[in-house]
Design an enzyme around this catalytic site. Sequence first.
Site, PDB file in Angstrom:
ATOM      1  N   LYS A 154       0.910  -1.260  -0.005  1.00 29.86           N
ATOM      2  CA  LYS A 154      -0.160  -0.045  -0.115  1.00 29.86           C
ATOM      3  C   LYS A 154       0.930   1.279  -0.079  1.00 29.86           C
ATOM      4  O   LYS A 154       0.515   2.166  -0.745  1.00 29.86           O
ATOM      5  CB  LYS A 154      -1.144   0.034   1.359  1.00 29.86           C
ATOM      6  N   ILE A 155       1.874   1.320   0.965  1.00 28.79           N
ATOM      7  CA  ILE A 155       2.750   2.564   1.053  1.00 28.79           C
ATOM      8  C   ILE A 155       3.586   2.454  -0.091  1.00 28.79           C
ATOM      9  O   ILE A 155       3.700   3.790  -0.768  1.00 28.79           O
ATOM     10  CB  ILE A 155       3.422   2.706   2.605  1.00 28.79           C
ATOM     11  N   ARG A 234      10.158  -0.098   9.369  1.00 31.55           N
ATOM     12  CA  ARG A 234      10.799  -0.631  10.673  1.00 31.55           C
ATOM     13  C   ARG A 234      12.278  -0.451  10.922  1.00 31.55           C
ATOM     14  O   ARG A 234      12.756  -0.731   9.835  1.00 31.55           O
ATOM     15  CB  ARG A 234      10.347  -2.055  11.075  1.00 31.55           C
ATOM     16  N   GLU A 263      14.277   2.309  18.881  1.00 30.88           N
ATOM     17  CA  GLU A 263      13.500   3.465  19.108  1.00 30.88           C
ATOM     18  C   GLU A 263      12.831   3.451  20.305  1.00 30.88           C
ATOM     19  O   GLU A 263      12.208   4.264  20.792  1.00 30.88           O
ATOM     20  CB  GLU A 263      12.639   3.903  17.679  1.00 30.88           C
ATOM     21  N   HIS A 295       9.314   8.638  14.195  1.00 28.04           N
ATOM     22  CA  HIS A 295       8.039   7.770  13.814  1.00 28.04           C
ATOM     23  C   HIS A 295       7.001   8.571  13.862  1.00 28.04           C
ATOM     24  O   HIS A 295       5.923   8.159  14.575  1.00 28.04           O
ATOM     25  CB  HIS A 295       8.254   6.416  14.885  1.00 28.04           C
ATOM     26  N   GLN A 296       6.991   9.471  13.093  1.00 27.26           N
ATOM     27  CA  GLN A 296       5.878  10.276  12.910  1.00 27.26           C
ATOM     28  C   GLN A 296       5.153  10.446  11.321  1.00 27.26           C
ATOM     29  O   GLN A 296       4.243  11.105  11.124  1.00 27.26           O
ATOM     30  CB  GLN A 296       6.298  11.750  13.309  1.00 27.26           C
TER      31      GLN A 296
HETATM   32  P1  NAI Z   1       1.678  -3.951   2.954  1.00 26.79           P
HETATM   33  O1  NAI Z   1       1.673  -5.042   3.611  1.00 26.79           O
HETATM   34  O2  NAI Z   1       0.589  -3.234   2.021  1.00 26.79           O
HETATM   35  O3  NAI Z   1       3.138  -4.057   1.889  1.00 26.79           O
HETATM   36  C1  NAI Z   1       4.093  -4.617   2.127  1.00 26.79           C
HETATM   37  C2  NAI Z   1       5.038  -5.123   0.885  1.00 26.79           C
HETATM   38  O4  NAI Z   1       6.143  -5.632   1.205  1.00 26.79           O
HETATM   39  C3  NAI Z   1       4.226  -6.221   0.280  1.00 26.79           C
HETATM   40  O5  NAI Z   1       3.907  -5.987  -1.014  1.00 26.79           O
HETATM   41  C4  NAI Z   1       5.126  -7.424   0.453  1.00 26.79           C
HETATM   42  O6  NAI Z   1       4.939  -8.215  -0.646  1.00 26.79           O
HETATM   43  C5  NAI Z   1       6.295  -6.740   0.441  1.00 26.79           C
HETATM   44  N1  NAI Z   1       7.461  -7.628   1.009  1.00 26.79           N
HETATM   45  C6  NAI Z   1       7.376  -8.471   2.000  1.00 26.79           C
HETATM   46  N2  NAI Z   1       8.574  -9.009   2.167  1.00 26.79           N
HETATM   47  C7  NAI Z   1       9.531  -8.379   1.316  1.00 26.79           C
HETATM   48  C8  NAI Z   1      10.729  -8.533   0.936  1.00 26.79           C
HETATM   49  N3  NAI Z   1      11.641  -9.203   1.563  1.00 26.79           N
HETATM   50  N4  NAI Z   1      11.365  -7.788  -0.281  1.00 26.79           N
HETATM   51  C9  NAI Z   1      10.570  -6.885  -0.681  1.00 26.79           C
HETATM   52  N5  NAI Z   1       9.175  -6.662  -0.378  1.00 26.79           N
HETATM   53  C10 NAI Z   1       8.649  -7.517   0.594  1.00 26.79           C
HETATM   54  O7  NAI Z   1       2.265  -2.951   4.042  1.00 26.79           O
HETATM   55  P2  NAI Z   1       2.255  -1.441   3.767  1.00 26.79           P
HETATM   56  O8  NAI Z   1       0.873  -0.794   4.469  1.00 26.79           O
HETATM   57  O9  NAI Z   1       2.724  -0.822   2.695  1.00 26.79           O
HETATM   58  O10 NAI Z   1       3.306  -0.915   5.134  1.00 26.79           O
HETATM   59  C11 NAI Z   1       4.713  -1.291   4.973  1.00 26.79           C
HETATM   60  C12 NAI Z   1       5.422  -1.100   6.052  1.00 26.79           C
HETATM   61  O11 NAI Z   1       5.397   0.197   6.723  1.00 26.79           O
HETATM   62  C13 NAI Z   1       4.515  -1.715   7.478  1.00 26.79           C
HETATM   63  O12 NAI Z   1       5.109  -3.038   7.604  1.00 26.79           O
HETATM   64  C14 NAI Z   1       5.073  -0.887   8.700  1.00 26.79           C
HETATM   65  O13 NAI Z   1       6.225  -1.490   9.054  1.00 26.79           O
HETATM   66  C15 NAI Z   1       5.521   0.336   8.172  1.00 26.79           C
HETATM   67  N6  NAI Z   1       4.618   1.537   8.495  1.00 26.79           N
HETATM   68  C16 NAI Z   1       5.205   2.616   9.035  1.00 26.79           C
HETATM   69  C17 NAI Z   1       4.491   3.625   9.401  1.00 26.79           C
HETATM   70  C18 NAI Z   1       5.161   4.931  10.125  1.00 26.79           C
HETATM   71  O14 NAI Z   1       4.759   5.745  10.860  1.00 26.79           O
HETATM   72  N7  NAI Z   1       6.439   4.988  10.021  1.00 26.79           N
HETATM   73  C19 NAI Z   1       3.232   3.641   9.556  1.00 26.79           C
HETATM   74  C20 NAI Z   1       2.676   2.573   9.067  1.00 26.79           C
HETATM   75  C21 NAI Z   1       3.495   1.484   8.477  1.00 26.79           C
END
Ligand code: NAI
Length: 335
Positions: A154-155, A234, A263, A295-296
Amino acid sequence: MKIAVFSTHPYDREFLAAANAAFGHELVFFEPRLTHKTSILAAGFPAVCIFVNDQVDAHVLAELAHQGTRVIALRCAGFNNVDLAAAQQLGVTVVRVPAYSPYAVAEHTVGLILTLNRQFHRAYARVREGNFALDGLLGFDLRGRPVGIVGTGKIGTVVARILDGFGCRLLAHDQVHNPECEALGVQYVTLTELLADADIVTLHCPLTPDTHHIIDAQALSRMKSGVMLINTSRGALIDTRAVLHGLKSGRIGYLGLDVYEEEADLFFQDLSNRVIQDDVFARLLTFPNVLITGHQAFFTRDALQHIAETTLANITEVAQGKRCPNAITADQTVR
Ligand code: NAI
């Protein structure tokens, strides 16, 4: 349901209390993080609401279950801090907010890229001092630059869309090829190819055993000299000590972080009157080409409202014995 909300900040209270008008739960707010030392605060609460740095290991889960907790509601997407196997064994349901605003995190990511490139943070301070010299502020055009996106969920996909608007050449690595990214012209490559080709590498994959330290000394040795590395996902995706060497050698030309491996002892609190004990983090702060936010990336009104509503709806569904689509189980690998 009676809900113990841990790691409460004023904004959590504001948004959860407002959203609760539609749900009518009994919310009790606790400032401390949930750890084995504070789990006693949740005694008698069937629901416990937590955030990214609360520690919900097997020990804490056993204590919570013993005290009557039936549901753990994460008010975030990542769940690397919860022992899901232990929760399942104890019959504790774990729910999360799978997507609250990919835009918030993606926009923050692009903010870090622009700030590091054009040095807005240094320019702001200089101009306020009456220093209008441009030396040291030289940036580069984003148009045509190869950018490597690791993880196009998604992101990562929103990041791709925004950077497509800048005219970047987009590379991605993910075991799942996202049709939306492919339609944008994103080129899927191996991680090694991405690291070798990209001027900017931005991490959007979850933290799993496979992705722990995905950027280590070996990965850094494959990257271009002077690369920009961005992590809003992360902290433990990056081996911070290896990155320190990369900064000193010039392999990393710019580093933008919203997350950090250690963190939990730093972020989300005002430590401005204390001496930072983490020497690795303190060293990171000394580099002029490092920009860290605490982490904002998620922190927008839109995201907080959505997080609060979804969290309370998740708990309501569990309380009513319904199947909650946002429940997570031990076999899920997304974090
Ligand atoms: P998502 O689940 O929609 O996308 C994650 C993608 O990473 C998936 O397409 C998956 O296939 C891929 N992936 C998994 N293992 C992989 C690898 N070894 N190499 C390459 N790609 C791989 O998750 P979303 O919503 O996009 O979030 C991603 C991350 O962002 C979350 O897991 C979370 O840790 C972090 N996050 C950070 C926030 C912040 O405030 N800094 C807030 C929300 C999420």
